[in-house]
Design a protein around this motif. Structure first.
Motif, PDB file in Angstrom:
ATOM      1  N   LEU A  74       0.801  -1.387   0.037  1.00 32.32           N
ATOM      2  CA  LEU A  74      -0.149   0.106   0.007  1.00 32.32           C
ATOM      3  C   LEU A  74       0.930   1.164   0.132  1.00 32.32           C
ATOM      4  CD1 LEU A  74      -3.205   0.821  -0.003  1.00 32.32           C
ATOM      5  CD2 LEU A  74      -2.656   1.023   2.676  1.00 32.32           C
ATOM      6  N   VAL A  75       0.749   2.226  -0.967  1.00 33.11           N
ATOM      7  CA  VAL A  75       1.639   3.239  -1.005  1.00 33.11           C
ATOM      8  C   VAL A  75       0.511   4.527  -1.110  1.00 33.11           C
ATOM      9  CG1 VAL A  75       3.605   2.412  -2.140  1.00 33.11           C
ATOM     10  CG2 VAL A  75       1.821   3.220  -3.635  1.00 33.11           C
ATOM     11  N   LYS A  76       0.944   5.613  -0.531  1.00 34.08           N
ATOM     12  CA  LYS A  76       0.402   6.953  -0.620  1.00 34.08           C
ATOM     13  C   LYS A  76       0.376   7.472  -1.813  1.00 34.08           C
ATOM     14  CE  LYS A  76      -0.037  11.281   1.806  1.00 34.08           C
ATOM     15  NZ  LYS A  76       0.398  12.021   2.776  1.00 34.08           N
ATOM     16  N   ALA A  77      -0.881   7.960  -2.396  1.00 35.38           N
ATOM     17  CA  ALA A  77      -0.932   8.621  -3.682  1.00 35.38           C
ATOM     18  C   ALA A  77      -0.800  10.004  -3.637  1.00 35.38           C
ATOM     19  CB  ALA A  77      -2.001   8.136  -4.662  1.00 35.38           C
ATOM     20  N   ASP A  78      -1.775  10.393  -2.463  1.00 31.96           N
ATOM     21  CA  ASP A  78      -2.120  11.835  -2.084  1.00 31.96           C
ATOM     22  C   ASP A  78      -2.638  11.790  -0.597  1.00 31.96           C
ATOM     23  OD1 ASP A  78      -4.757  11.828  -2.171  1.00 31.96           O
ATOM     24  OD2 ASP A  78      -4.802  12.444  -4.490  1.00 31.96           O
ATOM     25  N   ASP A  79      -3.328  12.926  -0.275  1.00 32.41           N
ATOM     26  CA  ASP A  79      -3.468  12.879   0.955  1.00 32.41           C
ATOM     27  C   ASP A  79      -4.744  12.185   1.363  1.00 32.41           C
ATOM     28  OD1 ASP A  79      -1.586  14.562   1.996  1.00 32.41           O
ATOM     29  OD2 ASP A  79      -2.511  16.400   1.904  1.00 32.41           O
ATOM     30  N   HIS A  80      -5.623  11.609   0.541  1.00 35.09           N
ATOM     31  CA  HIS A  80      -6.753  10.828   0.578  1.00 35.09           C
ATOM     32  C   HIS A  80      -6.913   9.620  -0.226  1.00 35.09           C
ATOM     33  CE1 HIS A  80      -8.837  14.174   2.635  1.00 35.09           C
ATOM     34  NE2 HIS A  80      -8.257  15.023   1.878  1.00 35.09           N
ATOM     35  N   THR A  81      -5.786   9.216  -0.716  1.00 35.63           N
ATOM     36  CA  THR A  81      -5.606   8.097  -1.958  1.00 35.63           C
ATOM     37  C   THR A  81      -4.558   7.256  -1.540  1.00 35.63           C
ATOM     38  OG1 THR A  81      -6.583   9.586  -3.445  1.00 35.63           O
ATOM     39  CG2 THR A  81      -5.677   7.660  -4.257  1.00 35.63           C
ATOM     40  N   MET A  82      -4.567   5.969  -1.379  1.00 36.14           N
ATOM     41  CA  MET A  82      -3.624   5.018  -1.363  1.00 36.14           C
ATOM     42  C   MET A  82      -3.690   3.943  -2.453  1.00 36.14           C
ATOM     43  SD  MET A  82      -3.823   4.826   2.615  1.00 36.14           S
ATOM     44  CE  MET A  82      -5.603   5.166   2.742  1.00 36.14           C
ATOM     45  N   ASP A  83      -2.821   3.534  -3.026  1.00 33.91           N
ATOM     46  CA  ASP A  83      -2.792   2.510  -3.997  1.00 33.91           C
ATOM     47  C   ASP A  83      -2.159   1.301  -3.501  1.00 33.91           C
ATOM     48  OD1 ASP A  83      -3.797   4.254  -5.970  1.00 33.91           O
ATOM     49  OD2 ASP A  83      -1.741   5.013  -6.467  1.00 33.91           O
ATOM     50  N   LEU A  84      -2.947   0.152  -3.905  1.00 31.36           N
ATOM     51  CA  LEU A  84      -2.810  -1.151  -3.131  1.00 31.36           C
ATOM     52  C   LEU A  84      -2.530  -2.213  -4.500  1.00 31.36           C
ATOM     53  CD1 LEU A  84      -4.542  -3.333  -0.569  1.00 31.36           C
ATOM     54  CD2 LEU A  84      -4.571  -4.292  -2.894  1.00 31.36           C
ATOM     55  N   VAL A  85      -1.626  -2.979  -4.311  1.00 35.68           N
ATOM     56  CA  VAL A  85      -1.330  -4.140  -5.164  1.00 35.68           C
ATOM     57  C   VAL A  85      -1.032  -5.398  -4.318  1.00 35.68           C
ATOM     58  CG1 VAL A  85       0.633  -5.231  -6.745  1.00 35.68           C
ATOM     59  CG2 VAL A  85       0.166  -2.499  -6.616  1.00 35.68           C
ATOM     60  N   ALA A  86      -1.488  -6.377  -4.572  1.00 33.38           N
ATOM     61  CA  ALA A  86      -1.642  -7.686  -3.959  1.00 33.38           C
ATOM     62  C   ALA A  86      -1.094  -8.824  -4.956  1.00 33.38           C
ATOM     63  CB  ALA A  86      -2.717  -8.154  -3.444  1.00 33.38           C
TER      64      ALA A  86
END
Length: 152
Positions: free
Chosen positions: A97-109
């Motif tokens: 899980l990485v932060k994209a911006d102050d309200h968004t996180m991107d997930l890879v599984a």
């Protein structure tokens, strides 16, 4: 010359505070592939002692199977193990899980080194809606959650 801002690696510094707590799936607002909508789902977000994000979940699948699991994120780009009760101490998958911006996180599984799910978690600025849009098996799902008052 100004000093570069320090890199934030502690989850407590990276995620919106309103994410922390319990969330309940809103089936009526969510969209899942035919026959895949869970009967219910809860997600609980908290912190670990080491400053990582801890994600716990409890799901009753479309066929009535109850499953639970958890994973952590260090927000450093690393993949961390996801554990599910049926697998015991053996990781079910690896999650990043990485932060994209102050309200968004991107997930890879991924499982066995192969990505099987990608997604984006977005928490509304007012903290009242969490939307998880993800792709798995060539299909897109949109899971919409609202804060869950565990007492009522």
């Amino acid at each position: 010359m100004a000093d570069a801002p320090a890199m934030r690696l502690d989850a407590r510094e990276q995620i919106p505070p309103s994410l922390i707590g319990a969330w309940k799936l809103s089936a009526g607002e969510s969209r899942f592939p035919e026959g895949k909508a869970p009967r219910m789902q809860y997600r609980i977000f908290d912190y670990t002692e080491q400053g990582m994000l801890l994600v716990d979940y409890l799901t009753m699948t479309a066929n009535g199977t109850l499953t639970s699991g958890n994973w952590t994120s260090a927000f450093d780009g690393s993949f961390r193990p996801e554990y599910m009760r049926p697998y015991g101490a053996t990781p079910f998958a690896m999650v990043r899980l990485v932060k994209a911006d102050d309200h968004t996180m991107d997930l890879v599984a991924m499982k066995n080194g192969v990505v099987f799910e990608t997604g984006r978690l977005v928490i509304a600025p007012d903290g009242k809606t969490l939307t998880f849009t993800y792709q798995a098996g060539g299909k897109t799902s949109v899971a919409v959650y609202h804060p869950w008052d565990l007492i009522h």
